[in-house]
Design a protein around this motif. Structure first.
Motif, mmCIF file in Angstrom:
data_model
loop_
_atom_site.group_PDB
_atom_site.id
_atom_site.type_symbol
_atom_site.label_atom_id
_atom_site.label_comp_id
_atom_site.label_asym_id
_atom_site.label_seq_id
_atom_site.Cartn_x
_atom_site.Cartn_y
_atom_site.Cartn_z
ATOM 1 N N ILE A 111 0.836 -1.207 0.000
ATOM 2 C CA ILE A 111 0.000 0.000 0.000
ATOM 3 C C ILE A 111 0.868 1.253 0.000
ATOM 4 O O ILE A 111 0.601 2.210 -0.746
ATOM 5 N N LEU A 112 1.917 1.268 0.815
ATOM 6 C CA LEU A 112 2.798 2.442 0.867
ATOM 7 C C LEU A 112 3.497 2.666 -0.468
ATOM 8 O O LEU A 112 3.671 3.813 -0.903
ATOM 9 N N ARG A 113 3.893 1.572 -1.122
ATOM 10 C CA ARG A 113 4.512 1.711 -2.448
ATOM 11 C C ARG A 113 3.527 2.294 -3.446
ATOM 12 O O ARG A 113 3.879 3.157 -4.260
ATOM 13 N N THR A 146 2.910 6.000 -2.661
ATOM 14 C CA THR A 146 4.088 6.793 -3.017
ATOM 15 C C THR A 146 4.203 6.958 -4.526
ATOM 16 O O THR A 146 4.453 8.058 -5.038
ATOM 17 N N LYS A 147 3.985 5.866 -5.243
ATOM 18 C CA LYS A 147 4.076 5.894 -6.704
ATOM 19 C C LYS A 147 3.053 6.846 -7.300
ATOM 20 O O LYS A 147 3.343 7.557 -8.287
ATOM 21 N N GLY A 160 10.603 9.573 3.610
ATOM 22 C CA GLY A 160 11.914 10.089 3.951
ATOM 23 C C GLY A 160 12.483 9.301 5.107
ATOM 24 O O GLY A 160 11.863 8.358 5.607
ATOM 25 N N ASN A 161 13.649 9.662 5.532
ATOM 26 C CA ASN A 161 14.247 8.986 6.675
ATOM 27 C C ASN A 161 15.217 9.899 7.393
ATOM 28 O O ASN A 161 15.796 10.813 6.819
ATOM 29 N N TYR A 171 9.861 7.420 7.574
ATOM 30 C CA TYR A 171 8.567 8.051 7.792
ATOM 31 C C TYR A 171 7.903 8.346 6.456
ATOM 32 O O TYR A 171 8.550 8.338 5.396
ATOM 33 N N VAL A 172 6.597 8.606 6.512
ATOM 34 C CA VAL A 172 5.834 8.998 5.329
ATOM 35 C C VAL A 172 4.996 10.221 5.690
ATOM 36 O O VAL A 172 4.639 10.425 6.844
#
Length: 236
Positions: free
Chosen positions: A42-44, A47-48, A55-56, A62-63
């Protein structure tokens, strides 16, 4: 509102509520409801599509929400166009603390219901009333103004005996002036006197911040309940 699927919407809604959230915190919130494998997918996807960015800070990932997600979330809020890097660690720690307490309280037999309100939600509620905030610059200035007068969040607790509690959360990584603490505690004391608040939880980076807050409360004679935690003991 566009449709992206129930689980994707749930994840996006949580990120939107805080604005920015650590991956570990997000995984903890959905543990048992959405698998870790599915969360990564889901995060991918989000993000896409540009609905979130990631970021980190060293090993901490984190998102955060983007303006492109406005038409997808259940409760659209003011656009988060850029991250405030100076407050990023603070914001990630706040989200982590609120989620941890929310999950902990849900396991208590004496608690029938628990919820939380984030700083971002509090700011947005205030901005809704400011109909003159038309320009991005003016809106940004108003956000900064509101941010200074709201807590980092609230925990809302309903116990099985029917009692309800509202606790303000203040995460202090840096010390404020005595005058600022006087202003903050005066507001909380007034809310406490009108049964709008049951207490404040202060998470402090160093003991001197606690001493400053306790000195102000004592000098003003406030009976407002305050519970203190050391920041590094509730983080990670």
């Amino acid at each position: 509102m566009q449709i992206i699927g129930a689980q994707k919407t749930q994840v996006l809604d949580l990120i939107n509520r805080f604005g920015v959230i650590g991956n570990k915190t997000l995984f903890a919130f959905f543990e048992g409801a959405i698998s870790r494998h599915m969360l990564y997918k889901i995060l991918r996807f989000l993000t896409k599509r540009g609905y979130i960015k990631k970021g980190n800070i060293g090993p901490l990932y984190y998102v955060y929400i983007t303006p492109g997600a406005t038409g997808l979330v259940s409760e659209p809020m003011h656009a988060l166009r850029t991250l405030n890097q100076s407050e990023l660690v603070h914001d990630l720690r706040v989200a982590d603390y609120i989620i941890k307490q929310y999950l902990r309280l849900r396991t208590k037999d004496a608690v029938s219901q628990v919820g939380f309100t984030t700083e971002r939600e509090l700011i947005d509620d205030d901005l809704i009333e400011q109909v003159d905030a038309t320009s991005d610059w003016k809106r940004s200035r108003n956000i900064d103004t509101v941010k200074r007068k709201v807590p980092d969040g609230y925990l809302h607790i309903k116990r099985v005996d029917g009692r309800k509690q509202a606790l303000a959360i203040e995460y202090e990584l840096t010390q404020k002036s005595k005058g600022k603490y006087e202003e903050i505690l005066k507001r909380y004391a007034r809310m406490y006197a009108h049964d709008e608040l049951n207490g404040v939880v202060y998470i402090v980076a160093v003991p001197r911040i606690q001493r400053q807050i306790e000195a102000v409360r004592s000098s003003r004679g406030y009976t407002l309940p305050i519970k203190f935690h050391v920041a590094d003991r509730v983080w990670g």
